[in-house]
Scaffold this active site. Structure first.
Site, short mmCIF file in Angstrom:
data_model
loop_
_atom_site.label_atom_id
_atom_site.label_comp_id
_atom_site.label_asym_id
_atom_site.label_seq_id
_atom_site.Cartn_x
_atom_site.Cartn_y
_atom_site.Cartn_z
CD GLU A 163 -78.98 9.26 -23.73
OE1 GLU A 163 -79.28 8.19 -24.00
OE2 GLU A 163 -78.21 10.15 -24.56
CE LYS A 222 -73.37 11.25 -18.15
NZ LYS A 222 -74.63 11.77 -18.92
CB CYS A 278 -75.04 16.09 -15.47
SG CYS A 278 -76.50 15.06 -15.91
C1 UDX Z 1 -74.86 17.91 -19.79
C2 UDX Z 1 -73.97 17.41 -20.70
O1 UDX Z 1 -73.75 18.41 -21.91
C3 UDX Z 1 -74.41 16.06 -21.39
O2 UDX Z 1 -73.79 15.63 -22.57
C4 UDX Z 1 -74.72 15.05 -20.06
O3 UDX Z 1 -75.52 13.85 -20.38
C5 UDX Z 1 -75.65 15.77 -19.06
O4 UDX Z 1 -75.06 17.10 -18.71
P1 UDX Z 1 -76.98 19.75 -19.81
O5 UDX Z 1 -76.47 19.55 -17.98
O6 UDX Z 1 -78.28 19.28 -20.18
O7 UDX Z 1 -75.89 18.37 -20.42
O8 UDX Z 1 -76.44 21.12 -20.32
P2 UDX Z 1 -75.09 21.57 -20.83
O9 UDX Z 1 -75.67 22.05 -22.44
O10 UDX Z 1 -73.91 20.74 -20.87
O11 UDX Z 1 -74.64 22.79 -20.13
C6 UDX Z 1 -74.47 22.56 -18.83
C7 UDX Z 1 -74.17 24.06 -18.03
O12 UDX Z 1 -73.24 24.62 -18.45
C8 UDX Z 1 -75.34 24.85 -18.13
O13 UDX Z 1 -75.69 25.89 -17.05
C9 UDX Z 1 -74.87 25.67 -19.39
O14 UDX Z 1 -75.17 27.35 -19.43
C10 UDX Z 1 -73.25 25.70 -18.95
N1 UDX Z 1 -72.38 26.28 -19.92
C11 UDX Z 1 -72.38 25.53 -21.03
C12 UDX Z 1 -71.55 27.36 -20.03
O15 UDX Z 1 -71.53 27.91 -19.07
N2 UDX Z 1 -70.62 27.57 -21.04
C13 UDX Z 1 -70.65 26.67 -22.05
O16 UDX Z 1 -69.84 27.25 -23.14
C14 UDX Z 1 -71.29 25.57 -22.25
#
Ligand code: UDX
Ligand code: ADP
Length: 497
Positions: A163, A222, A278
Site C-alpha cells: 500500500e 515498496k 514507514c
Molecule cells: C509515507 C509514504 O509517503 C507512503 O507512500 C507510504 O505508503 C507510507 O509512508 P506517510 O508516512 O504517511 O507516508 O507520510 P509522508 O507524507 O510521506 O511524510 C513522511 C514524513 O516526511 C513526515 O514527517 C513529513 O513531514 C516528512 N516530509 C515529507 C518532509 O519532511 N519533507 C517533505 O518534503 C515531505
C-alpha cells in the site's frame, strides 16, 4: 479465475482500515470484514469516533456509506478468515527492539501469527495478500508456513500488494492512486490470483495504473519507494545545513532544482526530519537486508539517509540551545505540534519526540500543544524506552506539561518551537503571544510555515530562526574552519556588518 466475493482483512490499523473501507465502498457486491485482536480498535471502528483521523474527504463518510451493509469490523478472526476468498494481511511490522537485527530488521511475528491462524482455519481456495510492508521474500515464509501446516483441502496463492497511501491523504490516495502494484507467482495459478485481485481494483482504478510483477519485485518496490522518498528529504535537509551557513535559502534552492522535470518538486521540503511509521523502519529494513545479503556498500549508502535525518533533528535542537544563550535548563519552551506531520494524529517516529528528548536532557520545561494528539499519547511517547535509552517517567512528568490551548503554551515562554506544520500555527495572534512571552522572544520554525510572516514577526520583536535560512540577514557567519565545529554544534563565529 477465482471470483472474489468475500474479503477478510487482518489488521484494522492505518493501512487495513482505510484500504478496506474504500474497497467496500467501490465494490458493493463484495463483503469486506476487517478483523483485529485489539477489541478497543474494533469498537472504535464500529462507532462515530474512528480510531484514526483522516481529513477531507473524510474516512468517516466512507465508513458510514457502507458499514453494516458490506463492510464489517469484528474480533471474530476465525469466522472471517474461514468465509473469505481473499485475505489481506495488514498487521504492523515494527523494527525489532531486541535480538538479532535489533534496531534494524523488521519484526515479522505478527505476520507469522496471521499465517499460522490462516493455515489453521482455512479450507478450499484462498488468495492471501501481503499488504503490510515486509522484507523481500517474506511471501516465501508465508508459503512455507502454509505448506507445513495446512490440510490437503487448502489451496492457496500468496500475493504481494503493498500500500502506498500516506496518512492525512489516505482516502484521496486510495481513490486516485498513482499506481496499484500486485506481485505474484509466474505460474498459471499465480497469474489467476493476480487477475482476481486486479478485478477488485479495476472497479475504480484504470487498467493502465495497475502494475503486475513477480512477488519479489513487488516486495522490494515498496521498500525502495519509501527509501527514495526518505532519501529526497535527507538530501534537501543536508542542503539546508549548508544554506544556514552560506546565506542561501533552502526553499529557493528546492524551487530552483525542483523545476527540472528530471528532479521534480515533490518531497523537497526541508524540515526537522522525516517521521512516521514507514520511512525509518523501511530504510533500516533495507539496510539490514543488504547487510545480510553481503552488500555492505549498498547498506552504508542507505544508512546515511537515516544518519542525516538524526543529524537534522540534533542540529535543530542544538540551534535552539545555542540561541537561548547555550542553556535551556528550567526555561519554559512552547513546543507546537507533536504529530509526525499535519492532518494526522499519529506520532510514530515523530521528530517532535526526538527534539523533546534532546531538550529534556538539557532540563528544559516543555509545554506541548497539538490539535490532534492526546496528552496520554505524548506522555507515552516521551517515557517509552528506546533500544538505546530509558526515560525516567518522573522526570518527564516534572518537566512536561501538555496543554489544550496554544496561547497557554506560549505564556511566559522563552521560545516557541514549531515541529508540525499544522495550518493553525500560521493563523495564531503572534502580537498577543509576543506580549505574553519572556524577552528576547524566539520562534524556531522547524517547518518553514511562517516564511510569509517573517517580516511581520520581526517587526513585532521576535527573533526568528528557521530551517535552511538565516532570517536575520544583517548577521553573516564565517566559513566553518574545521569539521569538529559541526559535530559539536558549537555556535558559529559571528561578524556584524
Ligand atoms: C509515507 C509514504 O509517503 C507512503 O507512500 C507510504 O505508503 C507510507 O509512508 P506517510 O508516512 O504517511 O507516508 O507520510 P509522508 O507524507 O510521506 O511524510 C513522511 C514524513 O516526511 C513526515 O514527517 C513529513 O513531514 C516528512 N516530509 C515529507 C518532509 O519532511 N519533507 C517533505 O518534503 C515531505
Ligand atoms: P499500519 O500502520 O501498518 O496499519 P497499525 O499498527 O496501525 O499498522 O495497525 C496494525 C493492526 O494490526 C493493529 O491494530 C494490531 O492490533 C493488528 N494486529 C497485529 N497483529 C495481529 C494479529 N496477529 N491478528 C490480528 N490483528 C493483529
Amino acid at each position: 479465475m477465482v471470483e472474489v466475493r468475500r474479503i477478510c482483512c487482518i489488521g484494522a490499523g492505518y493501512v487495513g482500515g482505510p484500504t478496506c473501507s474504500v474497497i467496500a465502498q467501490m465494490c458493493p457486491e463484495v463483503t469486506v470484514t476487517v478483523v483485529d485482536v485489539n477489541e478497543d480498535r474494533i469498537r472504535a471502528w464500529n462507532s462515530d469516533s474512528l480510531p484514526i483521523f483522516e481529513v477531507s474527504p473524510g474516512l468517516q463518510e466512507v465508513v458510514d456509506s457502507c458499514r453494516g451493509v458490506n463492510l464489517f469490523f469484528s474480533t471474530d478472526m476465525d469466522e472471517a478468515i474461514k468465509n473469505a476468498d481473499l485475505v489481506f494481511i495488514s498487521v504492523n511490522t515494527p523494527t525489532k527492539t531486541f535480538g538479532i537485527g535489533k534496531g534494524r530488521a523488521a519484526d515479522l511475528k505478527h505476520i507469522e501469527a496471521c499465517a499460522r491462524r490462516i493455515a489453521d482455519v482455512s479450507i478450499g481456495c484462498k488468495i492471501v495478500v501481503e499488504k503490510s510492508t515486509v522484507p523481500v521474500r517474506a511471501a516465501e515464509s508465508i508459503r512455507r508456513i502454509f505448506n507445513a501446516n495446512t490440510k490437503s483441502s487448502f489451496n492457496f496463492q500468496v500475493l504481494s500488494n503493498p500500500e502506498f497511501l500516506a496518512e492525512g491523504t489516505a482516502i484521496t490516495d486510495l481513490k486516485n492512486p498513482d499506481r496499484v502494484l500486485i506481485g505474484g507467482d509466474e505460474t498459471p495459478e499465480g497469474q489467476h490470483a493476480i487477475e482476481a485481485l486486479r478485478s477488485i481494483y479495476e472497479h475504480w482504478v484504470p487498467k493502465s495504473k495497475i502494475i503486475t510483477t513477480n512477488t519479489w519485485s513487488s516486495e522490494l518496490s515498496k521498500l525502495a519507494a519509501n527509501a527514495f522518498l526518505a532519501q529526497r528529504i535527507s538530501s534537501i535537509n543536508s542542503i539546508s545545513a549548508l544554506c544556514e551557513v552560506t546565506g542561501a535559502d533552502v526553499e529557493e534552492v528546492a524551487h530552483a532544482i525542483g523545476t527540472d522535470q528530471r528532479i521534480g518538486s515533490c518531497f523537497l521540503k526541508a524540515s526537522v526530519g522525516f517521521g512516521g511509521s514507514c520511512f525509518q523502519k523501511d530504510v533500516l529494513n533495507l539496510v539490514y537486508l543488504c547487510e545480510v545479503l553481503n552488500l555492505p556498500e549498498v547498506a552504508r549508502y542507505w544508512q546515511q539517509v537515516i544518519e542525516i535525518n538524526d543529524y537534522q533533528r540534533k542540529r535543530f535542537s542544538s540551534r535552539i540551545i545555542s540561541c537561548l544563550f547555550n542553556t535551556v535548563t528550567d526555561k519554559k519552551i512552547a513546543l507546537l505540534g507533536f504529530a509526525f506531520k499535519k492532518n494526522t494524529g499519529d506520532t510514530r517516529e515523530s521528530s517532535s519526540i526526538y527534539i523533546s528528548r534532546y531538550l529534556l536532557e538539557e532540563g528544559a520545561c516543555l509545554h506541548i500543544y497539538d490539535p490532534k494528539v492526546k496528552a496520554q499519547q505524548i506522555m507515552h511517547d516521551l517515557t517509552q524506552p528506546t533500544p538505546s535509552e530509558r526515560h525516567d517517567p518522573a522526570t518527564v512528568s516534572r518537566l512536561v506539561t501538555i496543554v489544550t490551548d496554544p496561547y497557554k503554551a506560549c505564556e511566559n515562554a522563552h521560545a516557541i518551537v514549531i515541529c508540525t506544520e499544522w495550518d493553525m500555527f500560521t493563523e495564531l495572534d503572534y502580537e498577543k503571544i509576543y506580549k505574553a512571552m519572556l524577552k528576547p522572544a524566539f520562534i524556531f520554525d522547524g517547518r518553514r510555515i511562517l516564511d510569509s510572516l517573517h517580516d511581520q514577526l520581526q517587526h513585532i520583536g521576535f527573533q526568528v530562526e528557521t530551517i535552511g535560512k538565516r532570517v536575520n540577514q544583517r548577521i553573516h557567519f564565517t566559513a566553518i574552519e574545521d569539521k569538529s565545529e559541526i559535530d559539536q554544534q558549537q555556535p558559529l563565529k559571528k561578524i556584524k556588518l
